[in-house]
Design a protein around this motif. Structure first.
Motif, PDB file in Angstrom:
ATOM      1  N   ALA A 157      42.693  50.901  29.971  1.00  0.00           N
ATOM      2  CA  ALA A 157      42.420  50.945  31.411  1.00  0.00           C
ATOM      3  C   ALA A 157      43.209  49.849  32.109  1.00  0.00           C
ATOM      4  O   ALA A 157      43.689  48.902  31.485  1.00  0.00           O
ATOM      5  N   ARG A 158      43.310  49.985  33.415  1.00  0.00           N
ATOM      6  CA  ARG A 158      43.917  48.921  34.209  1.00  0.00           C
ATOM      7  C   ARG A 158      42.873  47.819  34.430  1.00  0.00           C
ATOM      8  O   ARG A 158      41.716  48.105  34.756  1.00  0.00           O
ATOM      9  N   SER A 159      43.282  46.577  34.239  1.00  0.00           N
ATOM     10  CA  SER A 159      42.362  45.447  34.444  1.00  0.00           C
ATOM     11  C   SER A 159      42.664  44.780  35.781  1.00  0.00           C
ATOM     12  O   SER A 159      42.583  43.558  35.912  1.00  0.00           O
ATOM     13  N   TYR A 160      43.012  45.598  36.760  1.00  0.00           N
ATOM     14  CA  TYR A 160      43.323  45.115  38.105  1.00  0.00           C
ATOM     15  C   TYR A 160      42.073  45.274  38.953  1.00  0.00           C
ATOM     16  O   TYR A 160      41.816  46.326  39.528  1.00  0.00           O
ATOM     17  N   VAL A 161      41.268  44.219  39.001  1.00  0.00           N
ATOM     18  CA  VAL A 161      39.963  44.301  39.655  1.00  0.00           C
ATOM     19  C   VAL A 161      40.125  43.946  41.129  1.00  0.00           C
ATOM     20  O   VAL A 161      39.713  42.887  41.577  1.00  0.00           O
ATOM     21  N   GLU A 162      40.760  44.826  41.877  1.00  0.00           N
ATOM     22  CA  GLU A 162      40.989  44.618  43.304  1.00  0.00           C
ATOM     23  C   GLU A 162      40.526  45.870  44.049  1.00  0.00           C
ATOM     24  O   GLU A 162      40.716  46.996  43.570  1.00  0.00           O
ATOM     25  N   PRO A 163      39.939  45.716  45.230  1.00  0.00           N
ATOM     26  CA  PRO A 163      39.475  46.906  45.963  1.00  0.00           C
ATOM     27  C   PRO A 163      40.603  47.861  46.334  1.00  0.00           C
ATOM     28  O   PRO A 163      40.385  49.061  46.457  1.00  0.00           O
ATOM     29  N   GLU A 164      41.826  47.336  46.491  1.00  0.00           N
ATOM     30  CA  GLU A 164      42.952  48.208  46.839  1.00  0.00           C
ATOM     31  C   GLU A 164      43.288  49.181  45.709  1.00  0.00           C
ATOM     32  O   GLU A 164      44.002  50.168  45.920  1.00  0.00           O
ATOM     33  N   ALA A 165      42.784  48.920  44.493  1.00  0.00           N
ATOM     34  CA  ALA A 165      42.985  49.857  43.390  1.00  0.00           C
ATOM     35  C   ALA A 165      42.375  51.223  43.708  1.00  0.00           C
ATOM     36  O   ALA A 165      42.751  52.237  43.104  1.00  0.00           O
TER      37      ALA A 165
END
Length: 556
Positions: free
Chosen positions: A126-134
């Protein structure tokens, strides 16, 4: 002595706007420097760069860059690191290992990472990009994305969120188009009054977190267009919230009707939005309702402003965190650079891991057992990146930092003779419109009951700044507070106050401004220390991690 100058061009990798970035390498004898070149002939940015782009030479020469592998924060040589990692991985079954990825990867590297997972028969990735823009990966069917020419020719703009801070270079084409004719209109919706408000024909400062409700109201006000797409029953269900709109969002109904009328006109327009950490309760609605509105409004297109664009997989990072908590996942391998740097409030969960392996460009002490492997930055790589306007080419502006290794090299060292395939990168998943509207209506109904703050409690909002990169420039100790709230607390600009959220306390310096609503404060979310103050939750529908607004107390 002769002077030699060599100019190298690449794509600026610090957001999705796709600016051209040029570096001049100037050499005179043994003396050599790098400096930014501003090429006015560049199509997207005409030679202009925001603060992040102007930091390129500093990043290339930063002495804080990681230059050797680390084992539990102590240096180790590459040979021993790879040997130990390979030996440790062999002790675990494939279903006990997860792979994640965040930023600092080219599209080619992302494809290789997915291929690496396939070869190891690891399904949990999974992507570990914990940003709301995801959440911009979630789309509404038939949405039309704006191109640069659409922004330049637009007569109506609707902006939700502080897009100028997210992507500063988009300000020029928007403002050029807005001021090309006195009849052109720019409308702005946000809970915090940013600089965009000064250019807006109408600024609607909503109650924190209620932007999706206002967007739902705009959809209901579009009349015939909404009826054709949604049907009478759904449209009538939305209209039921309109009488309470002023109370819920704290806006004037006539102002909302003015925006709806402007969007209903058959004239070219663009709806743009960005999402900040700690500024919305439901980033899925925040990301998708503007898309739905752009479909309903005639001749309007959508533009999502973010720092990066990462592919989706069948697993989410939230599900991986759950599996780590349940001790089903025992090994985590992360490719990228920001997950262990920016999300310290996740690290407690990682203590349950038997092995954590991550790449990085900067040194940062981790409180959990780990292998940290130095990799080049995107400024030192070849490859491809997604931008708003298509795929852009990366060219290395400098050799990689001595001691670092590429993602390709690391994967080939861990898994020699890797069989190459080309997994498809999926960047969008479609959201059912009926489910989306039902979610939005439920969200609106939950706000019919006013959120009550106990005595001395404040809403804590996050704010991102373009003047930021890994704590180099931003002031993370500043807190914005409304004059009314400041008077109530008897504090002045420059005073030091403690903000406490869920037993976590951090000191801030007060700045009084009417940009922030009463009973709310805003703080920078460009540093991990501030991000720790915002709680992380898992969205029940998407299983993505979300970071809503917080509630906190202030003490002098």
């Amino acid at each position: 002595m002769s002077i030699e100058s060599n100019i190298i061009k690449t794509t600026c990798p610090f957001c999705v706007y796709g600016c051209e970035l040029s570096i001049a390498q100037i050499t005179r004898g043994d003396f050599s420097i790098r400096k930014i070149e501003y090429d006015r002939n560049s199509v997207v940015n005409q030679g202009r760069l925001c603060t992040r782009g102007n930091l390129a030479t500093k990043i290339l020469e930063d002495k804080k860059r990681l230059a050797s592998p680390l084992l539990n924060n102590n240096s180790i040589n590459w040979q021993d690191a790879i040997a130990q990692i390979s030996a440790n991985l062999s002790k675990f079954a494939s279903d006990e290992i997860a792979i994640t990825y965040d930023i600092n990867n080219s599209l080619e590297e992302l494809s290789l990472i997915l291929n690496f997972a396939q070869q190891l028969k690891i399904d949990t990735i999974a992507r570990s990009y914990v940003e709301p823009e995801a959440f911009f990966n979630y789309t509404v069917d038939k949405v039309k994305y704006a191109e640069l020419k659409d922004i330049s020719s637009s007569k109506v703009f609707l902006i939700i969120g502080d897009i100028f801070s997210k992507t500063p270079l988009i300000a020029k084409p928007i403002l050029d188009a807005k001021y090309a004719d006195r009849n052109h209109r720019l409308y702005y919706i946000d809970s915090v009054k940013s600089k965009i408000a000064g250019f807006a024909n109408k600024f609607l400062q909503v109650k924190p977190g209620t932007e999706p409700i206002l967007l739902l109201a705009l959809i209901a006000m579009m009349g015939k267009q909404s009826k054709e797409l949604l049907g009478d029953k759904t449209l009538n269900n939305i209209k039921k919230i309109l009488p309470q709109l002023t109370e819920i969002c704290r806006v004037n109904l006539r102002d909302v009707e003015e925006i709806a009328k402007a969007l209903s006109n058959i004239s070219p327009g663009v709806i743009l939005t960005s999402i900040d950490w700690g500024k919305t309760e439901d980033p899925l609605l925040y990301a998708t309702l503007p898309q739905l509105l752009s479909i309903i409004a005639p001749d309007k297109k959508f533009c999502a402003l973010s720092l990066t664009s990462l592919p989706l997989t069948k697993t989410t990072f939230g599900e991986i965190i759950d599996k780590i908590n349940q001790e089903q996942i025992k090994v985590l391998i992360n490719f990228g650079e920001i997950f262990p740097f920016y999300y310290p409030n996740i690290l407690d969960t990682l203590n349950k891991l038997k092995l954590f392996i991550t790449t990085a460009t900067y040194r940062r002490r981790l409180s959990i057992p780990n292998y940290t492997l130095p990799v080049p930055s995107l400024l030192e790589k070849s490859g491809t990146l997604n931008s708003l306007w298509g795929k852009n080419q990366l060219n290395p502006l400098a050799p990689p930092v001595s001691g670092s290794k590429s993602i390709t090299d690391i994967i080939n060292l861990i898994k020699p003779n890797l069989s190459l395939s080309h997994p498809k990168l999926t960047f969008k998943t479609t959201v059912n419109i009926e489910n989306l509207i039902n979610r939005a209506i439920s969200f609106a109904e939950s706000h019919l009951v006013a959120t009550k703050l106990t005595n001395g409690e404040f809403i804590v909002l996050g704010e991102e700044s373009a003047f930021s990169y890994r704590g180099i420039l931003e002031d993370d100790n500043k807190m914005n507070i409304n004059p009314v709230s400041a008077q109530m607390l008897q504090i002045r600009t420059g005073d030091k106050v403690n903000l406490t959220v869920d037993n976590k306390t951090k000191e801030f310096i007060v700045e009084i401004t009417d940009a922030v609503p009463v009973n709310a404060v805003s703080i920078s979310t460009n540093t991990p220390e501030n991000r720790m103050l915002f709680p992380l939750k898992i969205d029940n529908f998407t299983k993505e991690i979300i970071m809503p607004m917080a509630k906190g107390r202030l003490t002098k």
